[in-house]
Write a protein that holds these residues in place. Sequence first.
Motif, PDB file in Angstrom:
ATOM      1  N   SER A 174      56.388  20.868  46.591  1.00  0.00           N
ATOM      2  CA  SER A 174      56.414  19.616  46.980  1.00  0.00           C
ATOM      3  C   SER A 174      55.654  19.612  48.328  1.00  0.00           C
ATOM      4  O   SER A 174      55.213  18.815  49.143  1.00  0.00           O
ATOM      5  N   VAL A 175      55.861  20.712  49.155  1.00  0.00           N
ATOM      6  CA  VAL A 175      55.218  21.023  50.607  1.00  0.00           C
ATOM      7  C   VAL A 175      54.343  22.030  50.500  1.00  0.00           C
ATOM      8  O   VAL A 175      54.399  23.328  50.621  1.00  0.00           O
ATOM      9  N   PRO A 176      53.039  21.546  50.090  1.00  0.00           N
ATOM     10  CA  PRO A 176      52.177  22.497  49.900  1.00  0.00           C
ATOM     11  C   PRO A 176      51.446  23.805  51.010  1.00  0.00           C
ATOM     12  O   PRO A 176      51.187  24.743  50.976  1.00  0.00           O
ATOM     13  N   THR A 177      52.278  23.303  52.414  1.00  0.00           N
ATOM     14  CA  THR A 177      51.974  24.201  53.495  1.00  0.00           C
ATOM     15  C   THR A 177      52.987  25.009  53.659  1.00  0.00           C
ATOM     16  O   THR A 177      52.712  26.052  54.333  1.00  0.00           O
ATOM     17  N   HIS A 191      59.455  10.860  55.309  1.00  0.00           N
ATOM     18  CA  HIS A 191      58.202  10.154  55.601  1.00  0.00           C
ATOM     19  C   HIS A 191      57.368  10.400  54.373  1.00  0.00           C
ATOM     20  O   HIS A 191      56.131   9.754  54.117  1.00  0.00           O
ATOM     21  N   ALA A 192      57.311  11.700  53.759  1.00  0.00           N
ATOM     22  CA  ALA A 192      56.600  11.867  52.770  1.00  0.00           C
ATOM     23  C   ALA A 192      57.178  13.195  51.962  1.00  0.00           C
ATOM     24  O   ALA A 192      57.785  13.705  52.734  1.00  0.00           O
ATOM     25  N   GLN A 243      53.696  16.631  58.119  1.00  0.00           N
ATOM     26  CA  GLN A 243      52.463  17.607  58.285  1.00  0.00           C
ATOM     27  C   GLN A 243      51.538  17.024  57.117  1.00  0.00           C
ATOM     28  O   GLN A 243      50.441  17.123  57.599  1.00  0.00           O
ATOM     29  N   SER A 244      52.006  16.806  55.896  1.00  0.00           N
ATOM     30  CA  SER A 244      51.278  16.172  55.108  1.00  0.00           C
ATOM     31  C   SER A 244      50.435  14.955  55.339  1.00  0.00           C
ATOM     32  O   SER A 244      49.459  14.599  54.799  1.00  0.00           O
ATOM     33  N   ALA A 281      58.884   0.068  67.214  1.00  0.00           N
ATOM     34  CA  ALA A 281      57.973   1.297  66.518  1.00  0.00           C
ATOM     35  C   ALA A 281      58.568   1.674  65.234  1.00  0.00           C
ATOM     36  O   ALA A 281      59.993   1.619  64.960  1.00  0.00           O
ATOM     37  N   ARG A 282      57.956   2.058  64.395  1.00  0.00           N
ATOM     38  CA  ARG A 282      58.126   2.423  63.065  1.00  0.00           C
ATOM     39  C   ARG A 282      57.378   3.618  62.057  1.00  0.00           C
ATOM     40  O   ARG A 282      56.137   3.464  62.714  1.00  0.00           O
ATOM     41  N   GLN A 283      58.186   4.313  61.521  1.00  0.00           N
ATOM     42  CA  GLN A 283      57.140   5.261  60.749  1.00  0.00           C
ATOM     43  C   GLN A 283      57.940   5.238  59.510  1.00  0.00           C
ATOM     44  O   GLN A 283      58.852   5.814  59.218  1.00  0.00           O
ATOM     45  N   GLY A 284      57.312   4.667  58.508  1.00  0.00           N
ATOM     46  CA  GLY A 284      58.100   4.294  56.888  1.00  0.00           C
ATOM     47  C   GLY A 284      59.263   3.701  57.200  1.00  0.00           C
ATOM     48  O   GLY A 284      59.369   2.564  57.589  1.00  0.00           O
TER      49      GLY A 284
END
Length: 444
Positions: free
Chosen positions: A104-107, A255-256, A261-262, A364-367
Amino acid sequence: MINSWQKSAAVITRNEKWIPGGVVSLNRKSEPNICFSRGMGSRAWDIEGNEYIDYQAGFAAAFLGHNDPDVNAAVMDAIHGQSVLMGAGPTDLEGQFAELFCKSVPTAEKLQITTTGSEATYHAIRIARAVTGRDHVIIMQGGYNGWHNDVAGNVISNLEDVGPRVSRGEYPFDSLSAGIPEQHKALIHVINYNDLESVEYVVNNYPVACIILEPILQNIGIVKPENGYLEGLRRLADENGFLLIFDEVKTGFRHALGGYQSICGITPDLSTFGKAVANGYPMGVIAGKAKYMDYFVHPDKEKRVLIAGTFNAHPLTTIAAIATLKKLASAEFAVYAHVEKLGATLEAGLNDILSAYDKPFYTARQGSAFCVYFMDHAPKDFHDIALHNDAAFDKNYRHKLIAEGIFNFPLASKQGSISYAHSMADIEETLEKSKKVLSALLGK
């Protein structure tokens, strides 16, 4: 709706006989101090019987909603299957989760599991010190990364305690706790978010092991990175030999699927996760590059980093995390598209309502995460909010919404969190009641 909360007050009074402060995590104390008894989906109920549309959800932990049926079903299956906490040897569940997480988190090349996000940030800093052989740590003014000595300061400070904004410089350590040795405080360097010059200042003056920060500063609402800021941190870490640690306990999985970071395209050396990773079941994760994670099993005893915990990867928590990640990744549920639509509708509606008044504001908003500031621009850092946001009005606005059955944490500049369980009807009701409250406060 009952607004006296007398039963809640009685619970606090009773608890204080046995629990200092009456609450087992004192950052939960607020005014009003409401005792919540149950939650389902987007709703929560207090012991007085009041019902709320909930935007708090365990400081944003229940991303799928309270008591998500798929997560709960997985946990019940584990209970009926007599899953055991043995404390000896590996478990199949932790391996399943680790594989799912890293895909899910490629990093994230490898991970370890803790019980809380604070434990994860504690281990991340310890790894950084082991890797670099250095002791000094950079943290953010206004950030929150846990309860331990390295980060227990400067969360929501009074300007009298930290002074005016400085750039190419640092702020005094404004401790959250007694019992932190002065020698330890000297290892911690506090700077503002979005300030690369102060990172350069610290690394030029001290042997820095790491910088740890929320990639979006969500402890004080939604403070986004300026163009080039996170890229600049990555460059400075590479040039100066310290580790870049993203604390994604709040941002990760909300958020993802790949974490914030993605979205930003920056690969940290280490990351920490929690909250949404198991939809509120108690789990923290430290993940990152294998060459750093392998310090947990370093062949040299002098470089090996300890990780231990009886409840790390508790079977019920781990199965909840597996079910959560599977649901977040499912095209059938389309979680991120749903919460983005709700978030965009809420943002547009609040902007429309607030634009009718002379009161300065910025949404202010993120997702699915949002915050209304009563200032006329997007916040840049802690000092910007402390100087410009009308905190008294902000707090009063939140209190009035709570009385209308819309619950967000009653402290100025705290993030609100939409869950997958929220509906468009919830958003419309929230906007309707926000309009009512603002009309009463501002006279229209």
